[in-house]
Design an enzyme around this catalytic site. Structure first.
Site, mmCIF file in Angstrom:
data_model
loop_
_atom_site.group_PDB
_atom_site.id
_atom_site.type_symbol
_atom_site.label_atom_id
_atom_site.label_comp_id
_atom_site.label_asym_id
_atom_site.label_seq_id
_atom_site.Cartn_x
_atom_site.Cartn_y
_atom_site.Cartn_z
ATOM 1 N N LEU A 50 0.820 -1.209 0.000
ATOM 2 C CA LEU A 50 0.000 0.000 0.000
ATOM 3 C C LEU A 50 0.853 1.258 0.000
ATOM 4 O O LEU A 50 0.529 2.230 -0.683
ATOM 5 C CB LEU A 50 -0.953 -0.026 1.186
ATOM 6 C CG LEU A 50 -2.136 -0.962 0.950
ATOM 7 C CD1 LEU A 50 -2.973 -1.121 2.200
ATOM 8 C CD2 LEU A 50 -2.999 -0.468 -0.206
ATOM 9 N N ARG A 337 -3.836 -3.494 21.583
ATOM 10 C CA ARG A 337 -3.265 -4.832 21.411
ATOM 11 C C ARG A 337 -2.242 -5.222 22.476
ATOM 12 O O ARG A 337 -2.211 -6.365 22.928
ATOM 13 C CB ARG A 337 -2.584 -4.905 20.046
ATOM 14 C CG ARG A 337 -3.598 -4.822 18.960
ATOM 15 C CD ARG A 337 -2.974 -4.738 17.609
ATOM 16 N NE ARG A 337 -4.057 -4.699 16.634
ATOM 17 C CZ ARG A 337 -3.893 -4.570 15.336
ATOM 18 N NH1 ARG A 337 -2.673 -4.445 14.837
ATOM 19 N NH2 ARG A 337 -4.914 -4.553 14.526
HETATM 20 C C1 LIG Z 1 -2.454 -10.667 8.714
HETATM 21 C C2 LIG Z 1 -2.343 -9.175 8.815
HETATM 22 C C3 LIG Z 1 -3.482 -8.394 8.861
HETATM 23 C C4 LIG Z 1 -3.379 -7.006 8.967
HETATM 24 N N1 LIG Z 1 -4.523 -6.261 9.022
HETATM 25 C C5 LIG Z 1 -4.428 -4.913 9.100
HETATM 26 C C6 LIG Z 1 -5.596 -4.110 9.133
HETATM 27 O O1 LIG Z 1 -6.719 -4.596 9.086
HETATM 28 N N2 LIG Z 1 -5.441 -2.770 9.204
HETATM 29 C C7 LIG Z 1 -4.224 -2.173 9.251
HETATM 30 O O2 LIG Z 1 -4.156 -0.949 9.304
HETATM 31 N N3 LIG Z 1 -3.105 -2.918 9.207
HETATM 32 C C8 LIG Z 1 -3.167 -4.264 9.126
HETATM 33 N N4 LIG Z 1 -2.026 -5.016 9.091
HETATM 34 C C9 LIG Z 1 -0.725 -4.338 8.943
HETATM 35 C C10 LIG Z 1 -0.559 -3.889 7.491
HETATM 36 O O3 LIG Z 1 -1.087 -4.861 6.629
HETATM 37 C C11 LIG Z 1 0.893 -3.664 7.101
HETATM 38 O O4 LIG Z 1 1.552 -2.918 8.076
HETATM 39 C C12 LIG Z 1 0.968 -2.880 5.792
HETATM 40 O O5 LIG Z 1 0.185 -3.513 4.806
HETATM 41 C C13 LIG Z 1 2.393 -2.740 5.307
HETATM 42 O O6 LIG Z 1 2.358 -2.119 4.049
HETATM 43 P P1 LIG Z 1 3.690 -1.669 3.327
HETATM 44 O O7 LIG Z 1 3.275 -1.097 2.019
HETATM 45 O O8 LIG Z 1 4.497 -0.829 4.237
HETATM 46 O O9 LIG Z 1 4.510 -3.035 3.103
HETATM 47 P P2 LIG Z 1 4.124 -4.431 2.391
HETATM 48 O O10 LIG Z 1 2.703 -4.521 2.031
HETATM 49 O O11 LIG Z 1 4.726 -5.472 3.249
HETATM 50 O O12 LIG Z 1 4.909 -4.374 1.033
HETATM 51 C C14 LIG Z 1 6.305 -4.522 0.964
HETATM 52 C C15 LIG Z 1 6.723 -4.457 -0.479
HETATM 53 O O13 LIG Z 1 8.134 -4.350 -0.531
HETATM 54 C C16 LIG Z 1 8.659 -5.304 -1.438
HETATM 55 N N5 LIG Z 1 10.001 -5.641 -0.963
HETATM 56 C C17 LIG Z 1 10.416 -5.894 0.303
HETATM 57 N N6 LIG Z 1 11.740 -6.099 0.324
HETATM 58 C C18 LIG Z 1 12.168 -5.970 -0.940
HETATM 59 C C19 LIG Z 1 13.433 -6.075 -1.549
HETATM 60 N N7 LIG Z 1 14.544 -6.320 -0.854
HETATM 61 N N8 LIG Z 1 13.500 -5.920 -2.894
HETATM 62 C C20 LIG Z 1 12.385 -5.648 -3.638
HETATM 63 N N9 LIG Z 1 11.176 -5.522 -3.101
HETATM 64 C C21 LIG Z 1 11.067 -5.679 -1.769
HETATM 65 C C22 LIG Z 1 7.683 -6.451 -1.433
HETATM 66 O O14 LIG Z 1 7.798 -7.170 -2.634
HETATM 67 C C23 LIG Z 1 6.360 -5.682 -1.318
HETATM 68 O O15 LIG Z 1 5.966 -5.247 -2.606
HETATM 69 C C24 LIG Z 1 -2.111 -6.393 9.012
HETATM 70 C C25 LIG Z 1 -0.968 -7.182 8.981
HETATM 71 C C26 LIG Z 1 -1.074 -8.561 8.910
HETATM 72 C C27 LIG Z 1 0.168 -9.376 8.971
#
Ligand SMILES: Cc1cc2nc3c(=O)[nH]c(=O)nc-3n(C[C@H](O)[C@H](O)[C@H](O)COP(=O)(O)OP(=O)(O)OC[C@H]3O[C@@H](n4cnc5c(N)ncnc54)[C@H](O)[C@@H]3O)c2cc1C
Length: 640
Positions: A50, A337
């Site tokens: 996201l 939590r």
């Molecule tokens: C089961 C579960 C349910 C959840 N429910 C909720 C909820 O209801 N509400 C809420 O607010 N939060 C929720 N969370 C927390 C939330 O989902 C995450 O904190 C959030 O989606 C993280 O988003 P992000 O974009 O930072 O990272 P991510 O969605 O983890 O994306 C990481 C990206 O980085 C890329 N990446 C990583 N390392 C590398 C690398 N070395 N090289 C290339 N690409 C890389 C991956 O491919 C991916 O595209 C939940 C978490 C879990 C585990």
């Protein structure tokens, strides 16, 4: 592990003045880039969850030339897709007393007064725009009968401000961001590289200027240079091996940036989520979350008596202990939590836990089904119930769910200033990968809010200011070559050990050690043990790991080995950070620091600061950023 104290971080670059005007002020003071020049400016965004997906789409829409990477086969498989429960926003559609100020207040308090006021206020302000943006994209949020967007409640709040799409909020929001991203891919502003793993950051003339990536299908090592780099690479909860995170989540991108000079903030702040399906056996590799949204209607309880082996249905009402409702009458089952997790641990430690090994508590929908009817409960939570039944073989409409706390989210991450810029100029960090807005405990439904606030609204403004201040020096080819050599050497080293243990077996052992010694409860003794044991295990890893296959092919063992190697170094820093912070706060519970009710006891005199760690050849250096509270009074947190 020895460390030294370095200079204080005195300026996190938040504007001064009334808190509600600070973001406006920053937006106005940020330099703009002329549209014709944007095309010439190149930004790398690593990560398509996201945070990264929304950032790349927005930067592309603004006209920048963007290159985006992820390790999955499609951007929309990022871990964000797993988010179930919802996303917070201070819309006050319910008229139940919500406001930007209340969301700000709840978040600062929920984080146990360890987050920056300016950042959190901005987050609350921007939250309302996120919902509008997502609705405009067609994200199918749940609606009430009359057509208005529906909301539900999450922990740490007494208002109903969580927007949701059944139990698939992350998936639906990610589809929205993904469509926006793909539109830019089609328009030619974003170039997407899937199945590419970033393995190093290129720092040239003190600025982040690119990344070294490995094509995970062919094994080819590639160099990509740009004018700025954004890391949106998610959290590192998988350092514990068992967690609710997707199996692929890892620390490599941010850890390697840390090795290049980016400070790592509050690494010990880990969130343990209270409602997960309990561990069922030695060979399990993944834990499953049961969304916090279930605590809207589910009631948490254990038997009053110890070692009560009766089936839940045979335990009469007066012999049940609805302990959250009893201890925290004001918030009941919706305490944050960290509080709910510790309470579950306490009742299990007393011998009142249920299920195998006594490591479980009930989450019971009997009353909700009686009150609302089975259909209504199914409409709200049907997919979660089905998931539970598939995993456990028990039907939660008939018997209460059994749940136990599990590692879920990491509040720590790379240090960033108000502009989301790390200590390496030109390196921006967004979403779960940075440390910024949640303090020592994140409230439910606030991660999606932060990731999208960063990606859609904050970063696109602040990175423009950085780029407008360019152009910067040409990229130093030697720095690029040096980064590539470092990556190749690490891969060769991993392949050449040729020992007898799999990377996974080391990861499992490290994870258990972290859970036992740096998990829900930490003590000086346990942390010292961990700090003794981690270097030993790491030494064994480098002497005895077995990486099969070659570097020139799809090689998941090699990928895993590189990530586990980084987890070792991170784990050590987490334990050091936890050892140095002798107070308890939020998810960081030092058993030595609790009040007479067993609640986390902060020490504001000594620890009202962010701990930002620098990695140097002489060991870690701790830089402190003092936290000042002008608007919210620091008090002992109470949900009673
Ligand atoms: C089961 C579960 C349910 C959840 N429910 C909720 C909820 O209801 N509400 C809420 O607010 N939060 C929720 N969370 C927390 C939330 O989902 C995450 O904190 C959030 O989606 C993280 O988003 P992000 O974009 O930072 O990272 P991510 O969605 O983890 O994306 C990481 C990206 O980085 C890329 N990446 C990583 N390392 C590398 C690398 N070395 N090289 C290339 N690409 C890389 C991956 O491919 C991916 O595209 C939940 C978490 C879990 C585990």
């Amino acid at each position: 592990m020895k460390y030294t104290e370095g200079s204080e971080i005195r300026d996190a670059k938040a504007p001064s003045g009334p808190i509600e005007e600070r973001w406006e002020k920053r937006k106005f003071s940020a330099k703009l880039v002329n549209p014709a020049n944007k095309r010439k400016l190149h930004v790398i965004v690593v990560g398509t969850g996201l945070a990264g997906g929304s950032a790349a789409a927005t930067l592309g829409e603004l006209g920048y030339n963007v290159t985006s990477f992820c390790y999955q086969d499609s951007p929309r498989r990022a871990h964000s897709i797993a988010a179930q429960g919802g996303i917070n926003a201070a819309k006050n559609y319910r008229g139940d007393g919500d406001s930007i100020y209340r969301l700000f207040y709840d978040t600062v308090k929920g984080g146990d007064f360890r987050a920056r006021e300016s950042n959190v206020y901005r987050l609350a302000q921007v939250s309302v725009n996120i919902i509008d943006q997502a609705v405009a994209q067609g994200v199918p949020f749940a609606r009430e009968y009359g057509g208005l967007l529906d909301t539900r409640s999450f922990g740490g709040a007494q208002v109903s401000r969580t927007f949701y799409a059944r139990g698939q909020t992350g998936q639906q929001l990610l589809l929205g961001a993904y469509q926006a991203l793909e539109r830019q891919v089609a328009a030619g502003t974003v170039t997407m590289h899937t199945r590419h793993e970033m393995l190093d950051l290129i720092v040239s003339d003190g600025r982040a200027r690119g990344v070294i990536v490995r094509d995970m299908v062919t094994g080819e090592i590639e160099r990509h240079v740009a004018d700025a780099v954004v890391l949106a690479t998610g959290g590192y909860g998988n350092v514990f091996f068992l967690s609710t995170n997707a199996k692929g989540c890892n620390t490599t991108a941010i850890w390697r940036a840390h090795e290049r000079g980016a400070y790592f903030a509050n690494p010990c702040y880990t969130q343990i989520h209270p409602t997960c399906i309990p561990v069922s056996g030695e060979y399990q590799s993944k834990l499953t979350l049961m969304s916090e949204s279930l605590r809207n209607d589910g009631r948490v309880w254990v038997p009053l008596r110890k070692n009560d082996s009766r089936a839940p249905g045979d335990i009469p009402e007066q012999e049940r202990d609805y302990y959250l409702e009893r201890i925290y009458p004001a918030f009941g089952n919706l305490v944050p939590r960290d509080i709910a997790s510790r309470a579950a641990k306490n009742v299990c430690d007393e011998g009142r836990g249920v299920g195998p090994g006594g490591l479980g508590v009930y989450l019971d929908f009997r009353d909700a089904i009686g009150r609302l009817g089975r259909d209504a409960v199914e409409k709200k939570y049907g997919n979660l119930f089905e998931m539970y039944e598939r995993i456990t073989g028990e039907n939660p409409y008939d018997v209460p769910m059994r749940i136990y706390p599990a590692v879920h989210y990491t509040m720590g991450g790379l240090w960033v200033d108000y502009d989301l810029q790390s200590t390496i100029p030109g390196l921006f960090v967004i979403g779960e990968a940075n440390f910024s807005d949640h303090g020592a405990n994140r409230l439910g439904a606030s991660a999606l809010m932060q990731g999208l606030a960063d990606g859609y609204f904050v970063l696109p403004t602040t990175i423009g200011d950085y780029l407008a201040n360019g152009p910067y020096e040409d990229v130093d080819e030697e720095a690029v070559a040096a980064a590539e050599i470092k990556v190749r050497e690490k891969i060769e080293r991993l392949l050449s050990v040729n020992g007898t243990r799999t990377p996974d077996s080391f990861h499992r052992e490290l994870g258990k050690l972290m859970w036992d010694y740096c998990g829900m409860e930490r003590t000086e003794e346990s942390l010292r043990k961990a700090l003794e044991r981690i270097p030993e295990l790491r030494a064994e890893f480098w002497q005895n790991v077995k990486v099969t296959g070659t570097a020139e092919e799809l090689n998941q063992v090699l990928e895993k080995a590189g990530r586990v190697a980084d987890f070792f170094d991170l784990a050590e820093l987490m334990c050091l950070d936890a050892l140095v912070r002798t107070e308890s706060c939020g998810g960081h519970f030092r058993a030595e620091s609790q009040d007479s009710d067993g609640e986390a006891l902060r020490d504001d005199e000594q620890f009202a600061h962010v701990s930002a760690w620098e990695r140097t050849p002489d060991g870690p250096v701790l830089h402190k950023e003092a936290l000042e509270y002008e608007y919210v009074k620091m008090t002992q947190r109470s949900y009673k």
